[in-house]
Write an enzyme that holds these catalytic residues in place. Structure first.
Site, mmCIF file in Angstrom:
data_model
loop_
_atom_site.group_PDB
_atom_site.id
_atom_site.type_symbol
_atom_site.label_atom_id
_atom_site.label_comp_id
_atom_site.label_asym_id
_atom_site.label_seq_id
_atom_site.Cartn_x
_atom_site.Cartn_y
_atom_site.Cartn_z
ATOM 1 N N HIS A 35 103.492 27.444 -32.613
ATOM 2 C CA HIS A 35 103.163 28.861 -32.820
ATOM 3 C C HIS A 35 104.350 29.753 -32.457
ATOM 4 O O HIS A 35 104.194 30.944 -32.276
ATOM 5 C CB HIS A 35 101.944 29.236 -31.967
ATOM 6 C CG HIS A 35 100.739 28.400 -32.263
ATOM 7 N ND1 HIS A 35 99.706 28.843 -33.057
ATOM 8 C CD2 HIS A 35 100.414 27.149 -31.909
ATOM 9 C CE1 HIS A 35 98.790 27.895 -33.159
ATOM 10 N NE2 HIS A 35 99.203 26.848 -32.463
ATOM 11 N N LYS A 62 97.148 44.532 -29.359
ATOM 12 C CA LYS A 62 97.656 43.153 -29.270
ATOM 13 C C LYS A 62 98.370 43.024 -27.935
ATOM 14 O O LYS A 62 98.577 44.027 -27.247
ATOM 15 C CB LYS A 62 98.602 42.822 -30.425
ATOM 16 C CG LYS A 62 99.666 43.883 -30.691
ATOM 17 C CD LYS A 62 100.498 43.557 -31.920
ATOM 18 C CE LYS A 62 99.867 43.995 -33.213
ATOM 19 N NZ LYS A 62 100.018 43.059 -34.301
ATOM 20 N N ARG A 63 98.770 41.797 -27.548
ATOM 21 C CA ARG A 63 99.536 41.663 -26.308
ATOM 22 C C ARG A 63 100.779 42.546 -26.383
ATOM 23 O O ARG A 63 101.362 42.742 -27.461
ATOM 24 C CB ARG A 63 99.955 40.198 -26.108
ATOM 25 C CG ARG A 63 98.858 39.312 -25.560
ATOM 26 C CD ARG A 63 98.402 39.714 -24.175
ATOM 27 N NE ARG A 63 99.323 39.321 -23.152
ATOM 28 C CZ ARG A 63 99.123 38.331 -22.284
ATOM 29 N NH1 ARG A 63 98.004 37.627 -22.319
ATOM 30 N NH2 ARG A 63 100.012 38.042 -21.350
ATOM 31 N N LYS A 116 106.859 42.905 -30.501
ATOM 32 C CA LYS A 116 105.748 43.502 -31.259
ATOM 33 C C LYS A 116 105.933 45.022 -31.416
ATOM 34 O O LYS A 116 105.197 45.679 -32.136
ATOM 35 C CB LYS A 116 104.418 43.205 -30.571
ATOM 36 C CG LYS A 116 104.031 41.712 -30.623
ATOM 37 C CD LYS A 116 102.681 41.459 -29.990
ATOM 38 C CE LYS A 116 102.357 39.982 -29.783
ATOM 39 N NZ LYS A 116 101.847 39.311 -30.992
ATOM 40 N N THR A 126 97.410 37.268 -36.316
ATOM 41 C CA THR A 126 96.037 37.080 -36.812
ATOM 42 C C THR A 126 95.215 38.354 -36.666
ATOM 43 O O THR A 126 94.204 38.515 -37.351
ATOM 44 C CB THR A 126 95.330 35.931 -36.059
ATOM 45 O OG1 THR A 126 95.611 36.084 -34.673
ATOM 46 C CG2 THR A 126 95.816 34.578 -36.526
ATOM 47 N N LYS A 128 92.009 40.331 -39.185
ATOM 48 C CA LYS A 128 90.713 40.900 -38.792
ATOM 49 C C LYS A 128 90.606 42.341 -39.308
ATOM 50 O O LYS A 128 89.561 42.758 -39.802
ATOM 51 C CB LYS A 128 90.554 40.853 -37.272
ATOM 52 C CG LYS A 128 90.609 39.439 -36.723
ATOM 53 C CD LYS A 128 90.931 39.385 -35.232
ATOM 54 C CE LYS A 128 91.362 37.965 -34.855
ATOM 55 N NZ LYS A 128 91.937 37.881 -33.509
HETATM 56 C C1 KOT Z 1 102.450 30.714 -26.298
HETATM 57 C C2 KOT Z 1 103.215 29.906 -25.502
HETATM 58 C C3 KOT Z 1 104.309 29.253 -26.026
HETATM 59 C C4 KOT Z 1 104.625 29.419 -27.339
HETATM 60 C C5 KOT Z 1 103.853 30.240 -28.144
HETATM 61 C C6 KOT Z 1 102.782 30.875 -27.621
HETATM 62 C C7 KOT Z 1 101.950 31.704 -28.442
HETATM 63 C C8 KOT Z 1 102.104 32.014 -29.746
HETATM 64 N N1 KOT Z 1 100.864 32.292 -28.026
HETATM 65 N N2 KOT Z 1 100.312 32.937 -28.982
HETATM 66 N N3 KOT Z 1 101.067 32.780 -30.039
HETATM 67 C C9 KOT Z 1 100.655 33.373 -31.290
HETATM 68 O O1 KOT Z 1 99.892 32.413 -31.987
HETATM 69 C C10 KOT Z 1 99.228 32.969 -33.083
HETATM 70 C C11 KOT Z 1 98.381 31.908 -33.690
HETATM 71 O O2 KOT Z 1 99.140 30.994 -34.382
HETATM 72 C C12 KOT Z 1 100.203 33.571 -34.063
HETATM 73 O O3 KOT Z 1 99.471 34.233 -35.049
HETATM 74 C C13 KOT Z 1 101.156 34.533 -33.377
HETATM 75 O O4 KOT Z 1 102.161 34.941 -34.251
HETATM 76 C C14 KOT Z 1 101.763 33.889 -32.155
HETATM 77 O O5 KOT Z 1 102.547 34.810 -31.441
#
Ligand code: KOT
Length: 834
Positions: free
Chosen positions: A378, A570-571, A576, A681, A685
């Site tokens: 991710h 979002k976070r 972002k 994501t 929504k």
């Molecule tokens: C957390 C820890 C390490 C590496 C990546 C992450 C991470 C990535 N946490 N959330 N994400 C998000 O995942 C979503 C689902 O795939 C994506 O839509 C989003 O872009 C990521 O930032």
């Protein structure tokens, strides 16, 4: 445990027992009322003549749980009988939010319960609000797991989710004087009706110790003598599908002290100390790490990872061995999905079990590994890739470190044969990173040992193939796939936006879109229909009223319903670019202040809503939250501005807050610097809820443009391929005057706290504007102006809104899961008969 009776006796007894029960619980209003009152009296232990809303919720939840358990049992028995290949979804995070509404809707008994409750004098929605969120995850990755579980159940796939049952979920965000404070989320305080404690499903999990060489039947083998042992206890969370009886299992592990291990300390040490020591074991599953992508090499985090992996792998082996003798059949029955690298110790653990416990040869064990694991990343940036210090791993899991070294040795030897002695490349691809601190690269381990590596959007996959994992892609192009993320329409339309749900069903003439999302496209035919427009606007208005009431209750601020509700939730992360949004708001404020009365009449009123949590140690993100508050303070109290502009920060953004915010949004912002958001994501929504998107061409938004057309979105900013060049230009890049002016306003103390914000301003000016706020600013303002222009043309806006929802079908997690099932896991549906 041994069954108390043999099979024939048990069968006879089961039949007698069935005779004593109604076969299934009934869902008519009287039966439901009786059930609820029964639970008031006997489960909640309150008098049926005196119970409050929370107690009514508890009784309601238990009545629902009973019905859920029936289906869950039937599904598990059905899976056992059919013995299909299963997918085991390993994730350290699941962000489930509330469960009640989702469960009754998926079970198809929401209206029956609502009727029964109203006859008892209660309102279903009011009781549903009593439930707290299960926040066992940080953000996108964790909510994605939850959406995917819903789709796996709905599509009848034989799946099991595995994770950790943290006692403290993601911290609660409390804002004091505009600053974020973190408070513990002890979510189990009031009990959790959705879980089933399985006191007899426990596994020992071992840590530390030493590895020795021993001989077994004349063969040399490794024996790990661990130094610590804790017990993993299963807590099962049934996940019901929609329109099916299938209800799959999400098994979360909790750590408990192990009796075996502790007897020694009781014999040798002080009794009181020994008891206190026992409790330490529980700390393994006590807390979710709130930093969603920084690796600090913390031992507890590594312990969590191994704890949940070890328990899950033991459970998977136990299930397999119940019905199979030969391990060569393992890949025909087991697919292991790694949700990012967090569970990737599973690779070494499966290898260890096959070698040391099942005594397979390296060759046979390795062959199995290569067939069962698939890995989804991710992450976009190399810094996001997880590394574990070798010393830490070697101390905690000495045998696993050996296995990882052996995997690496074999891999590097093979690699040399294929690419020759290209040392730079060999060094980059090695699992072991050499340096002052030696590290294990968990992503390299995952890529090497998985048959498939998935990205989460097309752009993400391209970046993986050309940048992050280029060396691996060149070697094994066939391994690389992508599955664009999706979200479940059950949660994000049916549960959270019931009026839109009813409207869609009415205009499509069917509810089938709830599990066949492609049907949504049918709304396009009515995109200009005046009657639909009226109803569509009415739905949005109802949702805006709900959101406005929430804002007023929370902050005392009254907002105008005529204003555009513009949302970025979002976070909080620099990439972002919430800061870009705030700078845009300051610019808007500044423009309105400098307008004459006539021009002000032309301004499109806005309510800007920002929400999200900053990781507790992420200074800059916390400053962004504070900046948002001081700017809001200034704007919201400026009489010149009135309803033309308001800024609200929504505290403690979580799933249930999202369920209320998203349906009420007119516009939503997704501003990541292109190439930094793997998918995103939240945007899906909003799109499903007919909210227009103002976004960069990043992650999944690129694919959204293809679905709904550029004319129906407000796109801006540099493209991913331009970003590197823009950064290189650095100091020679001319930033617009408007940008410098708003940053200057912050620097000059227009909003106070100028010293505090200095570092924030320094980060975006001059050479250090890594996320390109200056470079994208004009384009951002233009997109905002285009949104204003569209909003005043109600008919055009409503049409765009309908087309957004109509084109959102591709972003259902049903599609994502179907692709995973067919192209990655190779599993078939296994539907439980009704
Ligand atoms: C957390 C820890 C390490 C590496 C990546 C992450 C991470 C990535 N946490 N959330 N994400 C998000 O995942 C979503 C689902 O795939 C994506 O839509 C989003 O872009 C990521 O930032």
């Amino acid at each position: 445990r041994k069954p108390r009776l043999d099979f024939a006796e048990r069968k006879g007894q089961a039949q007698r027992m069935l005779g004593l029960m109604d076969v299934f619980l009934k869902n008519d209003p009287i039966s439901l009322q009786k059930d609820i009152l029964h639970h008031v009296e006997y489960t909640v232990a309150r008098s049926r003549f005196s119970f409050d809303d929370f107690e009514a919720y508890q009784a309601l939840a238990h009545s629902v749980r009973d019905r859920l358990i029936e289906r869950w049992h039937d599904t598990l028995i059905h899976f056992k009988k059919e013995d299909p290949k299963r997918v085991y979804f390993l994730s350290l995070e699941f962000l489930m939010g509330r469960s009640l509404s989702n469960i009754v809707i998926n079970l198809g008994i929401r209206d029956q319960f609502a009727d029964a409750l109203s006859q008892l004098g209660f309102d279903f929605e009011v009781l549903a609000e009593q439930e707290g969120d299960a926040c066992l995850g940080n953000g996108g990755l964790a909510r994605l797991s939850a959406c995917q579980m819903d789709s796996l159940a709905t599509l009848d796939y034989p799946a099991v989710g595995y994770g950790l049952r943290y006692q403290y979920g993601l911290f609660r965000q409390v804002i004091v004087d505009g600053f974020q404070h973190e408070q513990p989320d002890y979510w189990l305080n009031f009990g959790n009706p959705w879980e089933i404690e399985r006191v007899h499903i426990t596994y020992p999990v071992k840590f530390y110790g030493t590895v020795t060489d021993e001989f077994l039947n004349g063969e040399k083998c490794k024996v790990w003598v661990p130094g610590e042992m804790v017990e993993a206890v299963a807590y099962d969370n049934p996940i019901p599908g929609y329109g099916t009886r299938n209800t799959i299992n999400l098994r979360l592990w909790a750590a408990k002290p192990s009796d075996q291990h502790d007897m020694e300390s009781f014999n040798t040490g002080d009794y009181v100390d020994a008891v206190v020591n026992r409790q330490r074991a529980e700390s393994i599953s006590s807390i979710l790490y709130p930093d969603d992508r920084s690796y600090q090499g913390k031992e507890l985090r590594l312990k969590q990872q191994y704890f949940f992996v070890s328990a899950s792998v033991q459970d998977i082996f136990r299930r397999f061995k119940d019905t199979h003798k030969k391990f060569d059949e393992f890949p025909e029955k087991v697919a292991l999905q790694l949700n990012d690298t967090h569970p990737s110790l599973a690779i070494a653990e499966v290898m260890r079990v096959l070698l040391d416990e099942e005594h397979l040869s390296w060759h046979r064990a390795w062959d199995i590994i290569c067939k069962i694991f698939s890995f989804t990343t991710h992450t976009v940036s190399p810094e996001g890739l997880e590394k574990i210090p070798v010393d830490l791993l070697g101390n905690l899991l000495p045998r696993h470190l050996q296995i990882i070294y052996d995997i690496n040795f074999n891999f590097v030897e093979e690699l040399k044969k294929m690419i020759g002695l290209d040392y730079d490349r060999l060094t980059r691809m090695s699992i072991v990173e050499e340096g002052a601190v030696k590290n294990i690269r968990m992503a390299n381990l995952s890529v090497i040992c998985s048959h498939t590596v998935n990205g989460v959007s097309r752009l993400h996959s391209e970046l993986l193939r050309t940048k992050l994992f280029k060396d691996f892609y060149d070697l094994w192009p066939h391994k690389f796939q992508y599955k664009t993320n999706g979200v479940t329409q059950r949660r994000w339309i049916v549960v959270s936006n019931p009026s839109l749900c009813a409207l869609i069903s009415k205009w499509l003439g069917t509810e089938a879109w709830i599990c066949d999302i492609d049907l949504l496209i049918g709304l396009r035919d009515s995109a200009t229909n005046a009657e639909l427009h009226q109803e569509w606007k009415m739905v949005k208005k109802v949702n805006k009223i709900r959101l406005a009431e929430y804002i007023e209750a929370m902050s005392g601020l009254k907002v105008s319903l005529d204003a555009m509700f513009d949302v970025q939730t979002k976070r909080i992360h620099e990439y972002k670019r919430q800061l870009l949004n705030i700078l845009g708001i300051i610019h808007r404020y500044d423009c309105i202040k400098n307008m004459d009365k006539n021009d002000r009449k032309k301004v499109v009123p806005r309510v800007c809503i920002i929400g999200g949590k900053a990781a507790p140690g992420y200074e800059i993100a916390k400053k962004i939250i504070k900046l948002c508050h001081v700017v809001a303070e200034k704007i919201n109290n400026d009489n010149d501005i009135g309803d033309l502009l308001k800024l609200v920060f929504i505290p403690d953004y979580n799933v249930s807050v999202a369920e209320m915010v998203i349906p009420g949004a007119d516009l939503s912002q997704h501003l990541s610097t292109a190439g930094h958001e793997a998918s995103g994501t939240g945007s899906m929504k909003f799109l499903m809820n007919g909210c227009l998107l103002l976004a960069t061409a990043d992650g999944s938004t690129i694919e959204m443009v293809e679905e709904i057309g550029q004319d129906n979105m407000f796109l801006f900013g540099a493209k991913a391929h331009e970003v590197v060049a823009l950064r290189k230009k650095g100091p020679t890049l001319k930033v617009p005057l408007q940008f410098s002016r708003v940053v200057r306003m912050i620097r000059d103390g227009h909003f106070g706290f100028e010293d505090y914000f200095k570092s924030l301003c320094d980060k975006i000016e001059g050479t250090s504007d890594y996320f390109l706020l200056g470079a994208d600013f004009m384009s951002y303002l233009e997109a905002q102006a285009a949104a204003d222009k569209a909003f005043v043309d109600e008919e055009r806006w409503t049409k765009m809104s309908i087309l957004s929802a109509a084109g959102s079908g591709r972003f259902s997690s049903d599609r994502t899961i179907q692709e995973y099932a067919e192209n990655t896991w190779d599993i078939q549906p296994c539907r439980c008969p009704f």
